[in-house]
Design a protein around this motif. Structure first.
Motif, PDB file in Angstrom:
ATOM      1  N   PRO A 493       0.810  -1.226   0.000  1.00 20.53           N
ATOM      2  CA  PRO A 493       0.000   0.000   0.000  1.00 20.53           C
ATOM      3  C   PRO A 493       0.837   1.267   0.000  1.00 20.53           C
ATOM      4  N   MET A 494       1.999   1.230   0.663  1.00 21.25           N
ATOM      5  CA  MET A 494       2.869   2.407   0.678  1.00 21.25           C
ATOM      6  C   MET A 494       3.523   2.618  -0.684  1.00 21.25           C
ATOM      7  N   ALA A 495       3.835   1.524  -1.374  1.00 22.02           N
ATOM      8  CA  ALA A 495       4.407   1.639  -2.718  1.00 22.02           C
ATOM      9  C   ALA A 495       3.397   2.247  -3.684  1.00 22.02           C
ATOM     10  N   GLU A 496       2.140   1.839  -3.556  1.00 20.09           N
ATOM     11  CA  GLU A 496       1.089   2.400  -4.415  1.00 20.09           C
ATOM     12  C   GLU A 496       0.940   3.900  -4.185  1.00 20.09           C
ATOM     13  N   GLU A 497       1.002   4.306  -2.907  1.00 19.92           N
ATOM     14  CA  GLU A 497       0.901   5.726  -2.570  1.00 19.92           C
ATOM     15  C   GLU A 497       2.111   6.492  -3.116  1.00 19.92           C
ATOM     16  N   ALA A 498       3.288   5.907  -2.980  1.00 16.55           N
ATOM     17  CA  ALA A 498       4.513   6.554  -3.469  1.00 16.55           C
ATOM     18  C   ALA A 498       4.448   6.758  -4.976  1.00 16.55           C
ATOM     19  N   LEU A 499       3.974   5.740  -5.676  1.00 14.47           N
ATOM     20  CA  LEU A 499       3.881   5.826  -7.134  1.00 14.47           C
ATOM     21  C   LEU A 499       2.859   6.884  -7.544  1.00 14.47           C
ATOM     22  N   GLU A 508      10.587  14.121  -8.137  1.00 12.58           N
ATOM     23  CA  GLU A 508      11.252  13.990  -9.433  1.00 12.58           C
ATOM     24  C   GLU A 508      12.521  13.169  -9.241  1.00 12.58           C
ATOM     25  N   ILE A 509      12.708  12.177 -10.091  1.00 13.66           N
ATOM     26  CA  ILE A 509      13.884  11.313  -9.997  1.00 13.66           C
ATOM     27  C   ILE A 509      14.729  11.485 -11.248  1.00 13.66           C
ATOM     28  N   LYS A 510      16.009  11.782 -11.043  1.00 18.54           N
ATOM     29  CA  LYS A 510      16.950  11.953 -12.141  1.00 18.54           C
ATOM     30  C   LYS A 510      18.133  11.022 -11.924  1.00 18.54           C
ATOM     31  N   PRO A 511      18.749  10.521 -13.005  1.00 16.20           N
ATOM     32  CA  PRO A 511      18.361  10.629 -14.409  1.00 16.20           C
ATOM     33  C   PRO A 511      17.171   9.724 -14.736  1.00 16.20           C
ATOM     34  N   LYS A 512      16.738   9.761 -15.991  1.00 17.64           N
ATOM     35  CA  LYS A 512      15.528   9.051 -16.383  1.00 17.64           C
ATOM     36  C   LYS A 512      15.640   7.542 -16.200  1.00 17.64           C
ATOM     37  N   ASN A 620      13.156  17.922   2.607  1.00 19.92           N
ATOM     38  CA  ASN A 620      14.474  18.312   2.129  1.00 19.92           C
ATOM     39  C   ASN A 620      14.376  18.708   0.656  1.00 19.92           C
ATOM     40  N   SER A 621      15.301  19.537   0.202  1.00 16.30           N
ATOM     41  CA  SER A 621      15.261  20.005  -1.187  1.00 16.30           C
ATOM     42  C   SER A 621      15.572  18.886  -2.164  1.00 16.30           C
ATOM     43  N   ILE A 622      16.579  18.104  -1.846  1.00  9.84           N
ATOM     44  CA  ILE A 622      17.019  17.064  -2.773  1.00  9.84           C
ATOM     45  C   ILE A 622      17.690  15.950  -1.988  1.00  9.84           C
ATOM     46  N   LEU A 623      17.512  14.734  -2.454  1.00 11.22           N
ATOM     47  CA  LEU A 623      18.301  13.606  -1.962  1.00 11.22           C
ATOM     48  C   LEU A 623      19.258  13.228  -3.078  1.00 11.22           C
ATOM     49  N   GLU A 624      20.532  13.291  -2.786  1.00 17.26           N
ATOM     50  CA  GLU A 624      21.554  12.907  -3.763  1.00 17.26           C
ATOM     51  C   GLU A 624      22.216  11.651  -3.234  1.00 17.26           C
ATOM     52  N   THR A 625      22.163  10.577  -4.036  1.00 16.20           N
ATOM     53  CA  THR A 625      22.689   9.295  -3.562  1.00 16.20           C
ATOM     54  C   THR A 625      23.027   8.412  -4.751  1.00 16.20           C
ATOM     55  N   GLY A 626      23.532   7.209  -4.484  1.00 20.40           N
ATOM     56  CA  GLY A 626      23.859   6.280  -5.561  1.00 20.40           C
ATOM     57  C   GLY A 626      22.614   5.548  -6.050  1.00 20.40           C
ATOM     58  N   TRP A 627      22.582   5.253  -7.351  1.00 20.14           N
ATOM     59  CA  TRP A 627      21.417   4.572  -7.916  1.00 20.14           C
ATOM     60  C   TRP A 627      21.267   3.169  -7.339  1.00 20.14           C
ATOM     61  N   ASP A 628      22.353   2.602  -6.820  1.00 25.18           N
ATOM     62  CA  ASP A 628      22.296   1.222  -6.351  1.00 25.18           C
ATOM     63  C   ASP A 628      21.492   1.058  -5.066  1.00 25.18           C
ATOM     64  N   ILE A 629      21.201   2.177  -4.342  1.00 19.75           N
ATOM     65  CA  ILE A 629      20.369   2.052  -3.134  1.00 19.75           C
ATOM     66  C   ILE A 629      19.047   2.798  -3.294  1.00 19.75           C
ATOM     67  N   PRO A 649       9.503  13.029   1.506  1.00 19.80           N
ATOM     68  CA  PRO A 649      10.581  13.554   2.359  1.00 19.80           C
ATOM     69  C   PRO A 649      11.545  14.494   1.639  1.00 19.80           C
ATOM     70  N   PHE A 650      11.497  14.494   0.313  1.00 19.51           N
ATOM     71  CA  PHE A 650      12.330  15.395  -0.492  1.00 19.51           C
ATOM     72  C   PHE A 650      11.606  15.627  -1.807  1.00 19.51           C
ATOM     73  N   LYS A 651      11.980  16.712  -2.464  1.00 25.03           N
ATOM     74  CA  LYS A 651      11.291  17.080  -3.696  1.00 25.03           C
ATOM     75  C   LYS A 651      11.929  16.441  -4.919  1.00 25.03           C
ATOM     76  N   GLU A 652      13.160  16.003  -4.764  1.00 21.48           N
ATOM     77  CA  GLU A 652      13.917  15.497  -5.912  1.00 21.48           C
ATOM     78  C   GLU A 652      14.912  14.442  -5.443  1.00 21.48           C
ATOM     79  N   VAL A 653      15.131  13.449  -6.281  1.00 14.37           N
ATOM     80  CA  VAL A 653      16.178  12.454  -6.043  1.00 14.37           C
ATOM     81  C   VAL A 653      17.125  12.483  -7.242  1.00 14.37           C
ATOM     82  N   TYR A 654      18.403  12.698  -6.952  1.00 15.28           N
ATOM     83  CA  TYR A 654      19.408  12.624  -8.024  1.00 15.28           C
ATOM     84  C   TYR A 654      20.310  11.430  -7.734  1.00 15.28           C
ATOM     85  N   CYS A 655      20.377  10.512  -8.668  1.00 17.14           N
ATOM     86  CA  CYS A 655      21.179   9.289  -8.485  1.00 17.14           C
ATOM     87  C   CYS A 655      22.512   9.440  -9.213  1.00 17.14           C
TER      88      CYS A 655
END
Length: 1085
Positions: A493-499, A508-512, A620-629, A649-655
């Motif tokens: 149910p949490m995954a459905e809400e997240a999606l 927003e998740i970057k890169p595509k 938070n403004s952005i989460l910057e992390t590795g794509w592997d996690i 929890p953040f507006k953007e994820v940059y992997c």
């Protein structure tokens, strides 16, 4: 190197000679919690400071030469380069926390250790890293920008991947701070339950000969806390040396009091919401560590066939067979018939509770509803039909079902209401359900089962079987699937809400590519086991309610009381007991590390309390992390954020990409390619790299393998490159791909760029009459204009440079906004190196060398000052130390009281600096210069001529009168910027161009010609080029043989094939370049 990487690399003149055409081998087939930081000194730190000051005092007595690094003669310099050893220790004369005095003479060259010294302590002491607020106590008008640093595990030092994280994140933080935002960069650390417990226990076994059970839980945890404090201090040192502008007053640790409160609150709230429950389900189990594992902690070992392996916890001489599939027969009840099944884990047949066939398989229709008889315990096992589990085209079309020890069989067992028989104890021995095999270890049973099947005549065969073996990443043990009563979180149910929220634009998740991964994972989410059988971590705030005389089912949710404290649990128990006698026992298990780190974006802000930080910096403004996690960590944070705060929890994820070694291999201690970023900063000799391997827990065999890897990657050690060069390189590598092939030579190239920055700034100060050519301070009448805007008196090249600064400012900010760090660094780099240094400084030489105090010179000085400062500010987010050091050496404008470059306004596009027409005109001049330089290079013309006859003559053919007049007006600049040029001529018609010229096209109306016939020995040049071409052709043939060998695609690792393909592309490009050059010289013969 890819096209993107190639455009971002330093030019050959800034690279070490051996890096211009590097040889690439070809592989053929075969702190105390809460208060730690850098502001509050420990006693240990105070002692270090006292020792440093004492050393400094002694050096001062000996004289100035004792304080400064002594000059080396050439032989010593050469030896130092070969050994790549750290330079002799330099003593920092600045007291801790005080501002560095840079008012004296400029050192002759760039020394990263001296340049970086003192700045960080001063930045911290001055509070520059803390968020800035308006007079009303509210965030600044530009708004807030917040990044919570992904907490590194306190298991050991940071590696180069962490350096990438800091480089990217701090670039954004410094950029936003300079733009005028209220900025927070929050540091912290993760307790890393299983990883830390495993590494500490291994260390104790290695140093003291005992595991954790020898010490007991309390004493062992004391040792873990000691480890945590030790390594947190080391990690903090790395974070500060890398220049991360963290607010250390807000430093967090996942097991400090406030974050522990958040963990308990979360557990209880999730339980109340029905999202956390107790169940007996399959988990990954590490026998050696005696705990369940997350999928992240399970590696897959690929086997192509039969392999003998030693297993953790067994005698080192014992080898067990993997990579085979064993077929055996089950006898059909009351029949002479048998049914053949196959398995890669024969020992699990003791827990078989069904044989499944496909309902449409005609071979077995007569057996539907019948039973087989277990050969070792006589148990009747039903033959069932299951179209999901069975592929009737694979093998015999009959599948043994062991629901309690296989995830696919578990689902089959649930669908068909089968019996679940758990065979294994936590220690890897089999229990009473194994009958005669009770008490034996799992892989000893494997061998015994095969032997006994043969004796009963039921063994059929064994075949090689390509397969994956699950291995515990922490211990190296073979992972089992077993049934365990654990705490689980319902994720679907949490995954459905997240999606839903992602698609609504809340995240927003970057890169595509990562965005696509996110959707796929959310659509296939499984429940999450959060229990871990460890001692180090957050103990589950759950209490088993035991009524006197009863043995409660620990898998039943109803027998547990979830509460934030024992007192709260007692109140709930009394209410439920209604006078009956009971006891409460807290769950011995701790929570998965990802549970507490999943709360990181808001627990660090004070949640569950309503704090000012929650108001200003959450989400938070952005989460910057590795794509592997992305799945393991980011998903958890999103689930908890939505469930507990009703916000993403953040507006953007940059992997960011994964950092690999120069050959594309994943970083691994056993390969010897793991890089401590501080080794790149300070330099490290090969022997010290070897010694560091022995500080860890690697076995001797792995250490020797790693040493061999280090010799190949770093034969001369790691050169001293400095923080700025490392940060700039890592940002420059980041262009949206999934991997970075880290080459230390590239960092060394950008270290040379730092030296260029240093010398260029010193030369600019010389042009402003502030220092002489040696960097010695001198009296000067130059004072920069009060305004940075152009005065209107600027000449063509000045207007051009202002316009270029405008373009670079816009390009850097746009690229950072788009998270294209390669483009951002390129724009800043190209502006400083090409526009400011290569063009403007060179173009204004005639003006400055005229030694006339004219208005034009003063204008040029002010333009130089403004555009130099602008260049330093553009580079500051990526190169904080050298830009601060140089900026502090510049004079200040009247009314400018800014203390540090990090608070200076970031350059932006200004209408007053727009000179499009002037820029277009001077760009034409620059293009003509580039064309002339190109001809000089293509024909290898000598540039050291002494006489007019020996020097190069440049002929510009300009058919447009206005363009010709423009170029004529810039004659001194064209001659000055074309090395070796002595004469510049202008012609209009083709007939005026002499024969034997090299020619470059500029525009439809302009060509550049240089007479080359008679200035070179064309035959000799052809001979040299043909010899070189033959060598390159030979390399191509050799590589082609490797690539075309049989089974190349299947037997050679993917990373090696990628390196070989890249090398072939380079070879073919070089062959074509040589062919064209040979043709060019032949035309002159």
């Amino acid at each position: 190197m890819s096209t993107e990487e190639n455009k971002a690399a330093p030019p050959p003149e800034l690279l070490p000679a051996e890096q211009v055409n590097p040889a690439e081998p070809v592989e053929a087939a075969p702190a105390a919690e809460g208060g730690e930081g850098v502001v509050k000194e420990s006693k240990k730190g105070a002692k270090k400071e006292a020792k440093r000051l004492e050393k400094l005092a002694k050096a001062a007595v000996k004289g100035p030469s004792a304080v400064q690094q002594p000059k080396k003669d050439k032989a010593e310099k050469k030896e130092k380069k070969v050994e790549a050893a750290p330079a002799e220790e330099w003593i920092n004369p600045t007291p801790k926390g005080e501002k560095k005095d840079v008012s004296g003479n400029l050192p002759s060259g760039y020394d990263p250790i001296q340049v970086e010294a003192a700045h960080y302590d001063w930045w911290t002491a001055k509070g520059f890293f803390k968020p800035r607020y308006g007079a009303d106590g509210k965030p600044l008008e530009k708004g807030t920008f917040c990044i919570t640093f992904p907490p590194p595990n306190v298991t050991g030092n940071l590696h180069i991947g962490h350096a990438l994280t800091i480089s990217i994140q701090d670039a954004m933080i410094r950029w936003k701070r300079m733009q005028g935002h209220t900025v927070l960069y929050l540091p912290g650390y993760d307790h890393a339950g299983i990883a830390t417990q495993a590494v500490v226990e291994q260390r104790l076994l290695k140093t003291e000969g005992h595991g954790r059970h020898h010490y007991g839980r309390e004493k062992f945890l004391e040792k873990v806390w000691e480890w945590k404090d030790q390594y947190q201090e080391k990690i903090t040192n790395q974070m500060t040396r890398l220049g991360g502008s963290f607010d250390w007053d807000r430093v967090a640790f996942t097991m400090n009091d406030s974050l522990s409160t958040a963990v308990k609150e979360t557990f209880c709230l999730m339980h109340e919401k029905g999202l956390l429950y107790r169940a007996n389900r399959l988990v990954n189990w590490c026998v050696y560590l005696n705990t369940s594992l997350s999928n992240l902690e399970v590696d897959q070992l690929h086997l192509t066939g039969r392999t003998l392996m030693n297993v953790k916890g067994y005698d080192a001489k014992e080898r067990f067979e993997f990579g085979v599939i064993t077929s055996f027969a089950y006898p059909i009840e009351n029949s002479d018939e048998t049914i053949i099944v196959a398995t890669t884990r024969p020992e699990t047949m003791l827990g078989d509770t069904a044989v499944a066939v496909h309902p449409d398989d005609s071979r077995y229709k007569h057996l539907h509803g019948k039973f087989v008889v277990h050969p070792f315990n006589g148990r009747r096992i039903p033959i069932i039909t299951d179209a999901i589990t069975v592929d009737m085209e694979f093998g015999t079309g009959a599948v043994k079902i062991t629901p309690a020890h296989d995830p696919n069989d578990f689902e089959c067992g649930q669908r068909n209401n089968l019996q679940f028989i758990n065979l294994m104890n936590d220690d890897g021995t089999y229990n009473e359900n194994a009958g005669q095999y009770k008490g034996m270890k799992r892989f000893h049973i494997r061998n015994a089962i095969i032997k006994d099947l043969k004796e009963k005549g039921l063994y059929i065969e064994q075949k090689d079987n390509e397969m994956q073996i699950p291995i515990c990443s922490r211990s190296g043990d073979v992972v089992e699937q077993i049934l365990k009563p654990q705490w689980w979180i319902s994720c679907k149910p949490m995954a459905e809400e997240a999606l839903k929220r992602t698609r609504a634009g809340e995240l927003e998740i970057k890169p595509k590519t990562s965005a696509a991964d996110w959707v796929r994972w959310m659509e296939n989410m499984q429940d999450w086991c959060v229990s871990r059988q460890l001692w180090w971590g957050h103990r589950c705030p759950a209490y088993l309610l035991k009524f006197d005389g009863e043995a409660p089912d620990t898998a039943d949710n109803k027998n547990w009381i979830v509460a934030k404290s024992l007192e709260e649990a007692e109140e709930k128990a009394k209410e439920r007991a209604q006078g009956r006698k009971y006891t409460l026992e807290q769950d011995e298990d701790v929570l998965d590390t990802w549970f507490s780190s999943g709360l990181w974006p808001f627990s660090t802000m004070g949640w569950p309390e309503k704090t000012a930080d929650m108001e200003h910096f959450y989400p938070n403004s952005i989460l910057e992390t590795g794509w592997d996690i992305l799945f393991f960590w980011v998903a958890r944070m999103v689930f908890f954020g939505n469930a507990l705060t009703d916000k993403m929890p953040f507006k953007e994820v940059y992997c960011h990409p994964m950092v690999r070694d120069a050959y594309g291999r994943k970083m691994s201690k056993s390969l010897g390619n793991v890089i401590d970023p501080l080794d790149v900063v300070t330099g490290q000799n090969l022997q010290k790299l070897h010694n560091d391997l022995r500080m860890g827990n690697l076995p001797e065999k792995e250490i020797l393998k790693a040493e061999d890897g280090q010799k190949k990657l770093f034969p001369k050690g790691i050169p001293q490159c400095g923080t700025d060069a490392l940060r700039f390189t890592l940002c420059n590598y980041t262009s949206g791909g999934r991997d970075i092939n880290m080459d230390i030579g590239r960092v060394e190239g950008y270290r040379k760029f730092c030296n260029k920055l240093w010398n260029a700034t010193k030369f600019c100060l010389f042009r402003m009459d502030l220092v002489n050519l040696d960097g010695v301070r001198q009296q000067s009448s130059f004072v920069p204009n009060a305004s940075a805007l152009p005065t209107g008196q600027e000449g063509l090249v000045e207007q051009w440079l202002f316009h270029k600064l405008n373009l670079a400012s816009a390009a850097v900010s746009e690229a950072l906004e788009n998270r294209d760090f390669a483009d951002a660094t390129n724009a800043a780099y190209q502006y400083f190196l090409n526009d400011l240094c290569d063009v403007f400084i060179e173009a204004t030489k005639p003006l400055f060398e005229a030694n006339v105090d004219s208005a034009a010179k003063v204008s040029a000085q002010n333009t130089l000052y403004t555009c130099l400062e602008g260049g330093l500010k553009l580079l500051h987010p990526f190169m904080p130390y050298v830009t601060e050091d140089l900026w502090q050496r510049l004079p200040r404008r009247q009314g400018d009281d800014c203390e540090t470059i990090m608070l200076a306004p970031f350059p932006e596009m200004l209408a007053e600096q727009e000179f499009p027409e002037a820029a277009a005109q001077f760009d034409l001049v620059v293009e003509c210069i580039k064309s002339a330089r190109s001809i000089v290079g293509l024909y290898n013309l000598p540039t050291n001529g002494k006489t007019v006859e020996d020097k190069i003559t440049v002929i510009i053919q300009a058919k447009n009168t206005d363009q010709r007049k423009l170029l004529e007006s810039q004659e001194p600049i064209i001659i000055g910027l074309t090395k070796g040029c002595g004469t510049l001529k202008f012609v209009v018609d083709d007939a005026e161009v002499p024969g034997g010229c090299g020619t470059e096209f500029v525009t439809t109306d302009i060509n550049v010609h240089i007479p080359v016939k008679g200035k070179i020995d064309a035959a000799s040049e052809v001979d040299k080029l043909e010899k070189k071409s033959a060598i390159v052709e030979g390399s191509k043939v050799k590589l082609q043989k490797v690539i075309e060998q049989p089974n190349y695609e299947t037997t050679v690792r993917e990373d090696v094939r990628a390196v070989n393909a890249e090398k072939m592309e380079k070879i073919e490009t070089e062959i074509e370049t040589l062919r064209l050059a040979i043709e060019r010289f032949k035309s002159l013969m």
